[in-house]
Design an enzyme around this catalytic site. Structure first.
Site, PDB file in Angstrom:
ATOM      1  N   SER A  61     -10.222 -96.111 -28.994  1.00 28.07           N
ATOM      2  CA  SER A  61      -9.573 -96.962 -27.985  1.00 28.07           C
ATOM      3  C   SER A  61     -10.612 -97.878 -27.360  1.00 28.07           C
ATOM      4  O   SER A  61     -11.787 -97.495 -27.228  1.00 28.07           O
ATOM      5  CB  SER A  61      -8.951 -96.094 -26.878  1.00 28.07           C
ATOM      6  N   TYR A  94      -9.868 -89.619 -20.651  1.00 30.99           N
ATOM      7  CA  TYR A  94      -9.404 -90.214 -21.921  1.00 30.99           C
ATOM      8  C   TYR A  94     -10.477 -91.148 -22.480  1.00 30.99           C
ATOM      9  O   TYR A  94     -10.801 -91.100 -23.678  1.00 30.99           O
ATOM     10  CB  TYR A  94      -8.107 -90.975 -21.655  1.00 30.99           C
TER      11      TYR A  94
HETATM   12  P1  NAP Z   1       2.325 -92.162 -29.009  1.00 31.80           P
HETATM   13  O1  NAP Z   1       3.345 -93.201 -29.303  1.00 31.80           O
HETATM   14  O2  NAP Z   1       2.361 -91.418 -27.714  1.00 31.80           O
HETATM   15  O3  NAP Z   1       2.305 -91.112 -30.222  1.00 31.80           O
HETATM   16  C1  NAP Z   1       1.418 -90.044 -30.180  1.00 31.80           C
HETATM   17  C2  NAP Z   1       1.515 -89.282 -31.479  1.00 31.80           C
HETATM   18  O4  NAP Z   1       0.538 -88.225 -31.460  1.00 31.80           O
HETATM   19  C3  NAP Z   1       2.860 -88.630 -31.675  1.00 31.80           C
HETATM   20  O5  NAP Z   1       3.153 -88.640 -33.051  1.00 31.80           O
HETATM   21  C4  NAP Z   1       2.609 -87.194 -31.202  1.00 31.80           C
HETATM   22  O6  NAP Z   1       3.460 -86.235 -31.821  1.00 31.80           O
HETATM   23  C5  NAP Z   1       1.191 -86.992 -31.671  1.00 31.80           C
HETATM   24  N1  NAP Z   1       0.470 -85.935 -30.972  1.00 31.80           N
HETATM   25  C6  NAP Z   1       0.212 -85.832 -29.646  1.00 31.80           C
HETATM   26  N2  NAP Z   1      -0.492 -84.722 -29.391  1.00 31.80           N
HETATM   27  C7  NAP Z   1      -0.679 -84.100 -30.593  1.00 31.80           C
HETATM   28  C8  NAP Z   1      -1.292 -82.907 -31.000  1.00 31.80           C
HETATM   29  N3  NAP Z   1      -1.885 -82.098 -30.114  1.00 31.80           N
HETATM   30  N4  NAP Z   1      -1.277 -82.567 -32.311  1.00 31.80           N
HETATM   31  C9  NAP Z   1      -0.671 -83.377 -33.229  1.00 31.80           C
HETATM   32  N5  NAP Z   1      -0.053 -84.530 -32.896  1.00 31.80           N
HETATM   33  C10 NAP Z   1      -0.050 -84.880 -31.601  1.00 31.80           C
HETATM   34  O7  NAP Z   1       0.835 -92.779 -29.083  1.00 31.80           O
HETATM   35  P2  NAP Z   1       0.222 -94.102 -29.751  1.00 31.80           P
HETATM   36  O8  NAP Z   1       0.161 -95.132 -28.706  1.00 31.80           O
HETATM   37  O9  NAP Z   1       0.857 -94.378 -31.058  1.00 31.80           O
HETATM   38  O10 NAP Z   1      -1.274 -93.581 -29.943  1.00 31.80           O
HETATM   39  C11 NAP Z   1      -1.842 -93.234 -31.193  1.00 31.80           C
HETATM   40  C12 NAP Z   1      -3.348 -93.262 -31.033  1.00 31.80           C
HETATM   41  O11 NAP Z   1      -3.756 -94.562 -30.605  1.00 31.80           O
HETATM   42  C13 NAP Z   1      -3.876 -92.291 -29.972  1.00 31.80           C
HETATM   43  O12 NAP Z   1      -5.068 -91.687 -30.430  1.00 31.80           O
HETATM   44  C14 NAP Z   1      -4.154 -93.191 -28.780  1.00 31.80           C
HETATM   45  O13 NAP Z   1      -5.159 -92.675 -27.954  1.00 31.80           O
HETATM   46  C15 NAP Z   1      -4.602 -94.452 -29.497  1.00 31.80           C
HETATM   47  N6  NAP Z   1      -4.492 -95.664 -28.663  1.00 31.80           N
HETATM   48  C16 NAP Z   1      -3.285 -96.127 -28.262  1.00 31.80           C
HETATM   49  C17 NAP Z   1      -3.238 -97.261 -27.468  1.00 31.80           C
HETATM   50  C18 NAP Z   1      -1.947 -97.853 -26.969  1.00 31.80           C
HETATM   51  O14 NAP Z   1      -1.999 -98.785 -26.129  1.00 31.80           O
HETATM   52  N7  NAP Z   1      -0.795 -97.395 -27.426  1.00 31.80           N
HETATM   53  C19 NAP Z   1      -4.427 -97.900 -27.088  1.00 31.80           C
HETATM   54  C20 NAP Z   1      -5.634 -97.387 -27.526  1.00 31.80           C
HETATM   55  C21 NAP Z   1      -5.649 -96.268 -28.315  1.00 31.80           C
HETATM   56  P3  NAP Z   1       4.923 -85.813 -31.198  1.00 31.80           P
HETATM   57  O15 NAP Z   1       5.825 -87.014 -31.422  1.00 31.80           O
HETATM   58  O16 NAP Z   1       5.332 -84.633 -31.990  1.00 31.80           O
HETATM   59  O17 NAP Z   1       4.685 -85.542 -29.737  1.00 31.80           O
END
Ligand code: NAP
Length: 251
Positions: free
Chosen positions: A146, A160
């Site tokens: 991130s 985080y």
């Molecule tokens: P999201 O929509 O909240 O999805 C999170 C995913 O991770 C879901 O599939 C969830 O599964 C899974 N998950 C959560 N905890 C877990 C665990 N303990 N074991 C296995 N799976 C788990 O998040 P996203 O925005 O797509 O984020 C994906 C990645 O991008 C993350 O690492 C996040 O930190 C990074 N990121 C996101 C952003 C942003 O703005 N969105 C920015 C920077 C970085 P369930 O559906 O089963 O709960």
């Protein structure tokens, strides 16, 4: 022509960036391990999308912070498709926004268990199975870090941000460790991307509001991060390892 399907494990593929990556890879006929922890119906939707686009999919439930579950998901993927060629280390969480002074230990532990230990355990399993010197065929790891790792996220979630700093450092070290063993390791660092993660931190409008202040003037879409991940996974990025690729609209 090599018609073998590539086999890619994506952690957290039920929603958001993980799902978008699975769907993009499906267009290349990839076999995807769809990991999730809670949302079976959402993971099934990802798997159905993958199959409808020409890929193959297997559901891999499991908490990335649980060592036995991580080993089992790699084993199940190998049983289903014969091997693993790549890992997208994507699963991650945020907590409600607050200064560090207000965070309790349970929150801090869970943050580092999922975002750091989970990412390291998955990378370790991938290294064990893909490294040339361990009988593997080489491969690729893409860690989803991130922009928070360099911004620090003050008053929101310094926990985080620090967890993603660890992911960046792991990327740099592991790229050096595994380069000679046939495995490339890179990270993407998304900025403000429209996914459910912001609501889970108590700020559903966060990406829309802060995204408007970026140089590009809008939040990003999960698919725009997936494009960068899929490029890093591909042979087009054959000489790229140890890179931290920002996908932030200039933030
Ligand atoms: P999201 O929509 O909240 O999805 C999170 C995913 O991770 C879901 O599939 C969830 O599964 C899974 N998950 C959560 N905890 C877990 C665990 N303990 N074991 C296995 N799976 C788990 O998040 P996203 O925005 O797509 O984020 C994906 C990645 O991008 C993350 O690492 C996040 O930190 C990074 N990121 C996101 C952003 C942003 O703005 N969105 C920015 C920077 C970085 P369930 O559906 O089963 O709960």
């Amino acid at each position: 022509m090599n018609t073998e399907r590539r086999v890619v494990l994506i952690t957290g593929a039920s929603r958001g960036i993980g799902r978008a990556t699975a769907c993009l890879l499906a267009e290349q006929g990839v076999a995807v391990g769809v990991n999730y922890v809670h949302e079976l119906a959402a993971a099934q939707e990802t798997a159905d999308d993958v199959e409808s686009k020409g890929g193959r999919a297997v559901l891999l439930p499991g908490d990335v912070a649980d060592e036995a579950a991580v080993v089992a998901m790699f084993d199940e993927l190998e049983t289903a498709f014969g091997r693993v060629d790549a890992l997208v280390n994507n699963a991650g969480i945020v907590g409600p926004s607050m200064p560090l002074a207000e965070m309790d230990t349970a929150r801090l532990r869970r943050m580092f268990d999922v975002n750091v230990l989970g990412a390291y355990l998955c990378a370790r399993e991938a290294a064990r199975r893909m490294s040339l010197d361990r009988g593997g065929r080489g491969g690729v790891i893409v860690n989803v870090s991130s922009a928070a790792s360099r911004l620090g996220s003050p008053n929101e979630y310094v926990d985080y941000a620090g967890s993603k700093g660890a992911v960046d450092t792991m990327t740099i070290g592991l790229a050096k460790e595994l380069g000679p063993r046939g495995v490339r390791v890179n990270a993407v660092r998304p900025g403000l991307i429209e996914t459910d993660i912001h609501a889970s931190g108590g700020q559903p409008q966060r990406a829309a509001v802060l995204g408007a202040q970026t140089p590009i003037g809008r939040p990003g879409h999960a698919d725009e991060v997936a494009q960068a991940i899929v490029w890093l996974l591909s042979d087009a990025a054959a000489y790229v390892t140890g890179a931290l690729l920002d996908v932030t609209g200039g933030r």
